[in-house]
Design an enzyme around this catalytic site. Sequence first.
Site, short mmCIF file in Angstrom:
data_model
loop_
_atom_site.label_atom_id
_atom_site.label_comp_id
_atom_site.label_asym_id
_atom_site.label_seq_id
_atom_site.Cartn_x
_atom_site.Cartn_y
_atom_site.Cartn_z
N ASP A 199 8.05 3.80 13.85
CA ASP A 199 8.64 2.68 14.59
C ASP A 199 10.11 2.40 14.26
OD1 ASP A 199 7.86 1.76 12.09
OD2 ASP A 199 6.66 0.09 12.82
N ASP A 201 1.17 4.99 1.64
CA ASP A 201 0.64 5.91 2.66
C ASP A 201 1.18 7.31 2.41
OD1 ASP A 201 -0.69 3.85 4.01
OD2 ASP A 201 1.19 3.24 4.94
N ASP A 238 0.85 -1.19 0.00
CA ASP A 238 0.00 0.00 0.00
C ASP A 238 0.89 1.24 0.00
OD1 ASP A 238 0.97 -0.04 2.62
OD2 ASP A 238 -0.86 -0.95 3.39
#
Length: 412
Positions: A125, A56, A54
Site C-alpha cells: 500500500d 511479517d 507484529d
Amino acid sequence: MQPKIYSLEEHCISPDKIDSHASYVIQKLRQAGYKSYLVGGGVRDLLLNQRPKDFDVSTEAKPEEIRALFRNAILIGRRFRLAHIRFGKKIIEVATFRSGDLETAALIVRDNVWGSEEEDVLRRDFTINGLFYNPENQTVIDYVDGFPDLEKRTLRTIGQPDVRFVQDPVRMIRLLKFCARFNFQIHPLTHEAMLHCRDHIINSSPARILEELLRMLESGSAESFFRLLHQYGLLKLLIAPLAHFIDLDSENRIFKILKIVDDEMRVRFPDLPDRALPLAALCFPIFDLTIRHLAKHSDKTPHLGLIAQEAYQLITNLFSPFFCLPRRLQSAMTFILAAQYRFTPLDNRPIRHPRLPHDEALPLALALFKMRCTLQPELTPLYTLWTEAAFRSTPEQTESTGEPRTKRRRRR
Ligand code: ATP
Ligand code: MG
C-alpha cells in the site's frame, strides 16, 4: 529495477530488536533455498524506533512449500492466502511474494498471483510499508523510496493513488491509521486521491474495515484516528449516526472518551482488554443521551431490562447498516453499556447494597465506569463502592442477568 540498499550504519536497526521467531522462520526458509525477508509494518516500526506489533515475513516459497517446511504452520485466507506459523501464543505471518495489477482501477477480489520480490513490494500500500529487511546481512532493501519517505515523515501510496484506493478502499482507512499513529503528513497526490475516492469505501469488505477500526480503538491513537475519519467524511459513510452525533455535540463527548480510551490502552499495553470495552466506550455518549431522553419522556424510570434492550438496539442501529458485529462482541457491549445504569441509577437513588450482575464482562463494565469517572469525578465514590463489592463477591453472591455465558475467543 535496482533497489537502494541501506546498511546497518545507515538504518541503525539493532539486530536484537528482531523477533527471534521471525528470524528463525526466515533463516529456515533461506536454508531451504527460498528468498525471504522481514517486511511491512515490522520494518517500518523498527526504523521509527517503535516496538512493532507484529513481524511479517515475505518469501518466494509457495504456501504449500511453507507448510511442508514448518510443522507448526497452517494455511489461511481465500482472498489472500498465507501461512500462519505458531509459536505458543505468537503467530508469524508468512506470505508468498505476489504480483499485483498496478493499472486497473477495479476492486481486487483475490490477491493470490505469485510474483518476484520486486513485484511483491509494488503491490503493497504505502512506500513506508514497502521495505524489506534481510536479517542475514542486516540490510534494508528499498524499491519504492520508502526510506526517504520515512525520514520526511510522508505517507505516499505505491503507484497511482486513485487506482490504488479504488482497487482496495481499505487502504484509505489504513492511510488515516498511519496518519493518526505517526502524525505523518499525507503526500498531496495521495491526499487528493483520498478525497476523490472516499465514496468507494462502501465497496470494501466490512470485516476488514471493522478489523482496522478495532485495531485503532486499542492502538492508543483512537482519538486522532476517529477525528480524521470524521474529517475526511469516511465516518459518515460507515457509521452515519456517530458522525451525526459528533456534528451536533458541542461538548465533543466522543473525542473526550476516546482520549481516555487511549490513555487506558497505553497503560495496559500489551495486555489489552477485550475489544468490547473500547467499542462500548465509543458508543457510550450516544447511548447515555438516548437513555436520558427516554427517562425524561417516560412516566417511570426505565428498568434495567429495558435499558439492555435499548443498548442492543442502539448497537444494531449504529453498526448494522454496514458492519456485522460478532454476536459475542455485541452481547458483551450490551452488558457493558446497560450495567452503567445499575452502577449509577437514572433516578439517583442511593445504593446501600450493590447487587453485582453475574457476567464475565463485569470487569469491562467497571472499566468503562472508571473511564466515566475521569470525565465526572463526582462519580468516584460510587465507583469505589462497586469495585469493592466486586472484589468481595464470590460467584454465589452475584445475581444472574440471564445473558448467555460466552468465552472470549483468542485473537491475533
Ligand atoms: P500494523 O502495525 O497495524 O500491523 P501493518 O502495516 O503491519 O500495520 P498489516 O495489516 O500487518 O499492517 O499488514 C502488513 C503489510 O502488508 C503492510 O505493511 C503492507 O505492506 C501490506 N498491506 C497490508 N494491507 C494492505 C493493503 N490493503 N494493500 C496493500 N498492501 C497491504
Ligand atoms: Mg503488521
